[in-house]
Scaffold this motif. Structure first.
Motif, PDB file in Angstrom:
ATOM      1  N   ASP A 645     -27.321 -19.851  36.393  1.00  0.00           N
ATOM      2  CA  ASP A 645     -26.990 -18.433  36.355  1.00  0.00           C
ATOM      3  C   ASP A 645     -25.646 -18.148  37.009  1.00  0.00           C
ATOM      4  OD1 ASP A 645     -30.082 -16.457  36.320  1.00  0.00           O
ATOM      5  OD2 ASP A 645     -28.515 -16.751  34.797  1.00  0.00           O
ATOM      6  N   ASP A 646     -25.079 -19.141  37.705  1.00  0.00           N
ATOM      7  CA  ASP A 646     -23.750 -18.971  38.276  1.00  0.00           C
ATOM      8  C   ASP A 646     -22.676 -19.454  37.313  1.00  0.00           C
ATOM      9  OD1 ASP A 646     -23.995 -21.847  40.556  1.00  0.00           O
ATOM     10  OD2 ASP A 646     -24.342 -21.634  38.409  1.00  0.00           O
ATOM     11  N   GLY A 831     -26.320 -17.791  32.889  1.00  0.00           N
ATOM     12  CA  GLY A 831     -24.887 -17.896  33.162  1.00  0.00           C
ATOM     13  C   GLY A 831     -24.016 -16.936  32.382  1.00  0.00           C
ATOM     14  N   LEU A 832     -24.629 -16.170  31.488  1.00  0.00           N
ATOM     15  CA  LEU A 832     -23.835 -15.287  30.614  1.00  0.00           C
ATOM     16  C   LEU A 832     -22.837 -14.402  31.369  1.00  0.00           C
ATOM     17  CD1 LEU A 832     -23.074 -13.756  28.018  1.00  0.00           C
ATOM     18  CD2 LEU A 832     -25.193 -12.467  28.260  1.00  0.00           C
ATOM     19  N   PRO A 833     -23.291 -13.629  32.366  1.00  0.00           N
ATOM     20  CA  PRO A 833     -22.335 -12.715  33.007  1.00  0.00           C
ATOM     21  C   PRO A 833     -21.151 -13.461  33.622  1.00  0.00           C
ATOM     22  CG  PRO A 833     -24.584 -12.275  33.762  1.00  0.00           C
ATOM     23  CD  PRO A 833     -24.641 -13.513  32.969  1.00  0.00           C
ATOM     24  N   GLU A 834     -21.423 -14.571  34.284  1.00  0.00           N
ATOM     25  CA  GLU A 834     -20.338 -15.304  34.935  1.00  0.00           C
ATOM     26  C   GLU A 834     -19.352 -15.859  33.908  1.00  0.00           C
ATOM     27  OE1 GLU A 834     -19.338 -15.567  37.879  1.00  0.00           O
ATOM     28  OE2 GLU A 834     -21.016 -14.874  39.084  1.00  0.00           O
ATOM     29  N   TRP A 837     -17.084 -13.065  32.744  1.00  0.00           N
ATOM     30  CA  TRP A 837     -16.033 -12.751  33.724  1.00  0.00           C
ATOM     31  C   TRP A 837     -15.027 -13.886  33.837  1.00  0.00           C
ATOM     32  CZ3 TRP A 837     -20.741 -11.506  37.156  1.00  0.00           C
ATOM     33  CH2 TRP A 837     -21.264 -10.250  36.774  1.00  0.00           C
TER      34      TRP A 837
ATOM     35  N   TRP B  18     -24.590  -9.123  40.538  1.00  0.00           N
ATOM     36  CA  TRP B  18     -24.984 -10.448  40.069  1.00  0.00           C
ATOM     37  C   TRP B  18     -24.833 -11.478  41.177  1.00  0.00           C
ATOM     38  CZ3 TRP B  18     -27.730 -11.876  36.032  1.00  0.00           C
ATOM     39  CH2 TRP B  18     -27.734 -13.223  35.641  1.00  0.00           C
ATOM     40  N   LEU B  22     -27.324 -14.042  43.112  1.00  0.00           N
ATOM     41  CA  LEU B  22     -27.133 -15.494  43.196  1.00  0.00           C
ATOM     42  C   LEU B  22     -27.131 -15.997  44.633  1.00  0.00           C
ATOM     43  CD1 LEU B  22     -24.277 -16.220  40.606  1.00  0.00           C
ATOM     44  CD2 LEU B  22     -26.702 -16.763  40.363  1.00  0.00           C
ATOM     45  N   TYR B  23     -26.462 -15.281  45.509  1.00  0.00           N
ATOM     46  CA  TYR B  23     -26.150 -15.875  46.805  1.00  0.00           C
ATOM     47  C   TYR B  23     -26.704 -15.157  48.029  1.00  0.00           C
ATOM     48  CZ  TYR B  23     -22.722 -18.105  43.771  1.00  0.00           C
ATOM     49  OH  TYR B  23     -22.124 -18.776  42.746  1.00  0.00           O
TER      50      TYR B  23
END
Lengths: 935, 69, 217
Positions: A645-646, A831-834, A837, B18, B22-23
């Motif tokens: 997701d990152d 991971g789509l949003p990252e 961007w 987001w 994540l963090y």
């Protein structure tokens, strides 16, 4: 001269079987049942070692497990507790830390320099000049070491043997004295399974060196323990620690086939019956050989029939000190004088070097003697209770830190000396009640049991330090003067004083020292002991060898069905995760060439394979891969990349559709387990309504990659019911069928190596058969086995990335040159949003191909890349000499600003030199059009 | 596997939101809701509440992240 | 391309003498030791996945945490099969080697109309399976496994999964003729390692290797 006495009623030695062992090279007699210390003491040995810092001669202090004066080397084993270890015939025992000889210690010059070596001296001295540190180190090394590890001839064959075991007793009783034995018997009687752990070699605790009534009670209790079913007794074993939920570790010794066994127990109830430990008295000369505790005397006399000396002075403040004086008298030691501290008596100073010569009493009288016995108080062994979260409180009346048994967690109970005092009957009665209660709690019996009426605690005078300064920590050579100095320098709490002086940090870990330290710090600060508090007892309770913690030296190893073939054909093994893979068979370049020119076979069984079934598989694939999967037809295979997701690339592989609702996913070999968990986490937590079954079949199939221009020819010789012609079986398709007589095989046509290639998945039990068949039938085609190294060369020539090698924990899809694969118009994927961007970011790293301008120079992987300004702009991730091109091929992660074909970069070589490298047009440097793959 | 946290809608989320997902963690001293994975056993993910100061654990009072279809 | 019957191999090296039984290379050793370990990898092992409490669970008749023999009319080689459920929604059915194909077919047919997603997967080649038999089999396992194997926690007919010698393994208590016995299975590639670890752990109890014999269940 022999100090052995005649038979004693409670002795543990067997006089019929005398044998010899050696002490510092000289033969010494002993009986079975003797400890090293008792055997030596029976011969008149009084000095056993030299102290750690000042190298003062030391004799027996406690004659028990924690005796600080008797750490010896036995064969190749250092730091053996000489007052606990039983002697064996032929044992080679040496003293430690006494260069060049025990009797003459050159290092005792420290003694003279003592004023210059107060507590914490090493924080203040040996600091400058710093260029002398190596020299200081060599000197300090000589002065500060325990025994010797290795290099000493040992008659035992093989390394020491260690072992582990799990146990699940209903009740674990820590301590085998009267209360512990009674608790074990009562708990077993109530139906619990019991494990009784005793540090010493026999059960009994203090009863063993007591008078006649004690011995009778001891005998009765031992009989009960033996005859009651359900009690497992571990002697010469110690409970190392108690952790959450009564997870208890026990170190067991004395087994016939194993030196040390770590028993990992989960006990429903823990009963702590660890008893009391006698405290030394702090006064000048209290560490001179011949000064010992009352329990030391009683052990030596009653257990081992050894006379501790000839002329004794006893300082007593309790019944045990009185009893010690009686024991000495009984066996013919001249008890010259008894100082009663309850009536103001005191001992001021002991004189003598290497041996007690005279003692100065409180009233000034000087009495010549060779043995000084002290009995000044008891410390409850509350360590396990502290580990269970209970902080002990000081009771001034009893001169003891005590636990409140009602403040313990429900699964921990305490009995015996550790909570109070009493006659043997009283201790046993309390133990029995506690054991019954422990069994009840273990059985989760909801009925309220009778409360265990508490043991009373006898008053005891507070006697810690006399009017002179003496040793507080015998192992660390910390004196009361050192503690006063620490307090003066601002270390005013027990914890700080402990850390500054290292008091309580020796092998006894505070069992002998802590209370005295606290009392003296209190004295120095003017606070009460209760105010000063105590330090925290942490596991392990006793020092434990790394061997015992490690157990059997074994790590899981995973083998392919063709492993025996690889070994027989000279494969150099490569350890990859737990897999053993063939790295090469002696000629990786030749193997790679065979693939490019003819056909090669490689064992790729470790590739992750996941069987996916259900109506929602395509949705899952769309979610975890960056590309699109809804339109993948049955019989087709597609390459996919997974990101977290990152947006960071986590794995890649191909997935094929075997049926409407049946797919087979492949992953990298190192990512197999992680991807399985990844898929399950989506299905179970974020998309629980999707219908997908995931079953790992990584090892259910032996996987063989057949690669090279002649691979189809070879394949045709083993398939039986599948048409593998170019048109019938195009690139990126999958087929199933029968190979070499084996049904249920899956074949796909993919191409990691960049050549025409087929990946065969064969039911694992037949893997070796199919492998050997391929090699047999391809002889005339020049078929050759190739290993992981050759495959790496081949894939590198084609610019195919390896996740984790050419990407790192920060590389997003774009950074891995996979932008073309990413479909940002999908509704959702990991991971789509990252990645959206990331598209807009002007900088970041990119994966590029690289070649050195000097063709034969192959830079090391990891070499840094510098731009024209000499700034680091990237690094080489993969690098090999390409047999096909005759020059280096590399992949590199570089800043976006320099990632243009033709750009020159400087490579900083491992030897410090520099070379030039050029960014290539494409990642693939062999057959960039991919013609061979699609043939 | 750590604190349970809700995955924002990838179509409407902002970088700050987001990356928080994540963090960032709350790291409470006290009761926290966590996701656990029984890797060596049934291979199920489960949601537990745990008191980080005492290690006491309990099942969540309301249904956790395993939503019914 | 006519072939003689192809031999299947277990990941656990069979101690000699080696013979072929039901198409598998196995050891012909026999042992009268009180404690034995036998490689049972040749057994058919068919996995079924479905919801833990749905219609398929009903059909299979064995709940999570249990193992039981069933008599199913699976085909010409029908007889007993051992249905084990070491995880919720997952079953592994063990049967004699010759019954493999008919068992898979029978399970597929029987579950095809269930009102839920069902997967029937032949994992015969995916698992290494061993049987430990003898009064001290629990003591042997206690050296490599942290599970509570007492009668109260793990009676005959229990199916569990935990770490054994550091690898994830299923453990089924399946006493034979009143003698304590366990089946242990792990993913195939760790089979040799697990077998060696268990033999090592069993040395102090006098463990011996015995060879596979039909029917095996």
């Amino acid at each position: 001269m022999s100090m052995r006495l005649g038979p004693q009623p409670g002795e543990v030695i067997d006089r019929r079987a005398e044998f010899t062992f050696s002490w510092n090279g000289r033969p010494s007699p002993a009986y079975p049942g003797d400890t090293i210390a008792s055997a030596l003491a029976s011969c008149g040995v009084r000095v056993f070692s030299r102290s750690f810092k000042y190298h003062r001669p030391r004799g027996l202090l406690t004659a028990s497990f924690i005796d600080p004066g008797c750490m010896v080397q036995v064969g190749d084993e250092p730091n053996v507790r000489g007052a606990h270890r039983l002697v064996a015939p032929g044992m080679e025992v040496r003293s430690q830390d006494a260069w060049p000889a025990l009797s003459l210690d050159v290092k005792a010059v420290n003694e003279l320099a003592r004023r210059a070596l107060p507590a914490g001296f090493y924080y203040k001295t040996f600091m400058s000049p710093s260029w002398l540190w190596p020299a200081y180190e060599r000197v300090l090394e000589r002065f500060a070491h325990g025994g010797v590890v290795g290099g000493v001839e040992s008659e035992r064959d093989g390394p020491a043997r260690y072992d582990k075991r799990h146990a699940h007793p209903d009740v674990l009783v820590a301590g085998g004295g009267p209360a512990g034995m009674a608790a074990a018997v009562a708990a077993a009687g109530a139906g619990a399974s019991v494990m009784l752990v005793e540090e010493e070699h026999q059960l009994g605790g203090h009863l063993r060196w007591g008078g006649k009534p004690d011995l009778v009670a001891l005998h009765e209790l031992r009989e009960l323990v033996e005859s009651t079913p359900g009690i497992e007794v571990l002697t010469d074993s110690v409970v190392l620690g108690r952790y959450d939920g009564n997870w208890v570790s026990v170190l067991q010794r004395g087994l016939p086939h194993v030196d040390e066994r770590l028993v990992k127990a989960r006990a429903k109830s823990l009963v702590v019956a660890a008893g009391l430990i006698e405290r030394p008295y702090v006064f000048a000369g209290n560490d001179v050989p011949g000064v010992m505790l009352s329990t030391a005397v009683r052990r030596l006399v009653n257990l081992h029939a050894v006379k501790p000396g000839h002329r004794a002075v006893v300082l007593t403040s309790n019944a045990d000190g009185d009893a010690a004086a009686e024991d000495l008298d009984r066996v013919g030691v001249e008890v010259v004088h008894v100082e009663d501290a309850r009536r103001g008596g005191d001992v001021v100073r002991v004189r003598g070097r290497g041996q007690v010569r005279e003692v100065e009493l409180g009233d000034g009288r000087k009495v010549p003697c060779d043995l000084v016995v002290t009995a000044t108080g008891w410390t409850a062994a509350v360590s396990l209770l502290t580990m269970a979260g209970n902080r002990p409180r000081y009771d001034a009346t009893a001169a003891r830190f005590r636990t409140d048994p009602t403040m313990l967690p429900a699964d921990v109970l305490a009995t015996g000396g550790v909570v109070g005092d009493g006659t043997c009957e009283e201790l046993a009665a309390h133990g029995a009640a506690t054991g019954e209660e422990a069994a009840r709690r273990a059985a989760k019996d909801a009925a309220v049991g009778a409360a265990v009426s508490p043991l009373s605690v006898e008053p005891h005078p507070e006697i810690f330090r006399g009017c002179t300064h003496g040793i507080v920590d015998f192992s660390e050579d910390v004196s009361s003067k050192d503690l006063f100095t620490a307090v003066e320098e601002g270390y005013r709490s027990a914890e700080l004083a402990k850390r500054y002086t290292t008091a309580t940090m020796g092998p006894a870990q505070g069992k002998l020292e802590t209370v005295n330290v606290v009392a003296i710090v209190a004295e120095a600060t003017g606070q009460t002991i209760a105010e000063t508090g105590t330090t925290t007892w942490r596991p392990p309770y006793a020092p434990v060898t790394l061997g015992a913690l490690a157990g059997r030296p074994r790590e899981p190893r995973r083998l392919s069905p063709m492993a025996s073939w690889h070994e027989r054909h000279g494969a150099v093994p490569l350890l990859a995760s737990a897999w053993i893979r063939p790295d090469h068979y002696g000629d990786p370049a030749g193997e790679a060439a065979a693939v490019r020119d003819g056909v090669g076979v490689i064992d790729v069984t470790p590739i992750g394979k996941l069987d996916l079934r259900g109506p929602d598989v395509a949705r899952l694939l769309n979610l975890v891969y960056v590309n699109k999967w809804s339109k993948l037809e049955v019989g087709r295979v597609r390459y996919g990349v997974m990101c977290g997701d990152d947006g960071v690339v986590i794995d890649d592989g191909v997935t094929g559709r075997l049926g409407d609702e049946h797919y087979l996913m492949s992953t990298t070999s190192s990512g197999a387990a992680a991807v399985w968990e990844w898929l399950e986490s989506w299905l179970q937590t974020e998309r629980p309504h999707w219908q997908v079954h995931v079953t790992p079949v990584t090892t259910a199939y032996a996987s063989i990659n057949l690669a090279g221009p002649r691979s189809r020819e070879l394949l045709q010789r083993v398939v039986e019911d599948i048409d593998v012609d170019a048109d019938a079986f195009p690139y990126m398709h999958v087929r199933t069928g029968r190979l070499a007589g084996v049904d249920g095989c899956v074949l796909w046509r993919i191409g990691f190596t960049g050549e025409l290639s087929f990946e065969l998945h064969v039911p694992a039990g037949y893997g070796l058969h199919v492998w050997e068949t391929l090699l047999e039938r391809g002889g005339d085609l020049g078929v050759r086995a190739f290993g992981v190294e050759a495959q790496r060369i081949l894939r590198l020539e084609k610019g195919h990335l390896i996740v984790g090698q050419d990407t790192d924990g920060l590389t997003k899809a774009q950074g891995a040159a996979l932008d073309g694969l990413v479909k940002l118009d999908k509704e959702d994927f990991a991971g789509l949003p990252e990645l959206v961007w990331q598209e807009d970011l002007p900088d970041g790293a990119r994966l590029v191909g690289l070649r050195t301008t000097s063709p034969s120079l192959v830079p090391a992987e990891g070499s840094q890349l510098l731009d024209a300004a000499g700034l680091i702009c990237g690094r080489i991730t993969s690098s090999r000499l390409s047999p096909a091109l005759g020059r280096s091929v590399c992949l590199a992660q570089v800043d976006l600003s320099v990632a243009e074909p033709g750009r020159e970069l400087t490579v900083r070589l491992v030897d410090g030199g520099a070379a030039t490298a050029v960014v290539t047009d494409q990642l693939a440097q062999v057959d960039p059009e991919g013609v061979r793959l699609r043939g | 596997m750590g604190e349970v946290r809700a995955r924002p809608d990838p179509q409407t989320t902002t970088p700050a939101e987001w990356r928080g997902y994540l963090y960032l963690r709350r790291n409470t001293a006290g009761w926290t809701t966590e996701s656990w994975y029984h890797r060596m056993g049934c291979r199920r993910y489960l949601v537990l509440e745990r008191d980080t100061t005492t290690n006491e654990a309990r099942l969540p009072a309301s249904p956790g992240r395993g939503r019914e279809p | 391309m006519a072939e003689t019957v192809v031999r299947a191999r277990s990941p656990i090296e069979p101690p000699p003498p080696v013979v072929v039984v039901a198409g598998w290379e196995v050891s012909a050793r026999r042992s009268s030791a009180e404690l034995t370990i036998t490689d049972h990898t040749p057994l058919a092992k068919v996995a079924v996945k479905a919801t833990w409490d749905g219609p398929v669970a009903e059909t299979l008749g064995v709940r999570f945490g249990h193992a039981r023999r069933q008599e199913w009319p699976t085909g010409e080689s029908s007889g007993s099969v051992l249905v084990t459920a070491s995880a919720p929604g997952e079953w592994l059915v063990l049967a004699p080697p010759a019954a493999r194909a008919s068992l898979v077919t029978w399970l597929e047919k029987t579950t095809e109309n269930a009102d839920e997603l069902v997967s029937v997967i032949d994992l015969t080649h995916g698992r290494a399976l061993m049987r430990i038999a003898g009064a001290s089999s629990a003591d042997l396992l206690a050296k490599e496994c942290g599970l509570d194997l007492s009668e109260a926690s793990c009676p005959d007919g229990s199916a569990l999964r935990s770490a054994v010698a550091g690898v994830a393994a299923d453990l089924i208590r399946d006493d034979l003729g009143g003698i304590r016995s366990y089946l242990v299975h792990c993913e195939r590639s760790a089979g040799q390692y697990l077998s060696s670890s268990l033999l090592d752990a069993g040395l102090e109890f006098g463990v011996e290797v015995a060879g596979f014999e039909l029917p095996g269940i």
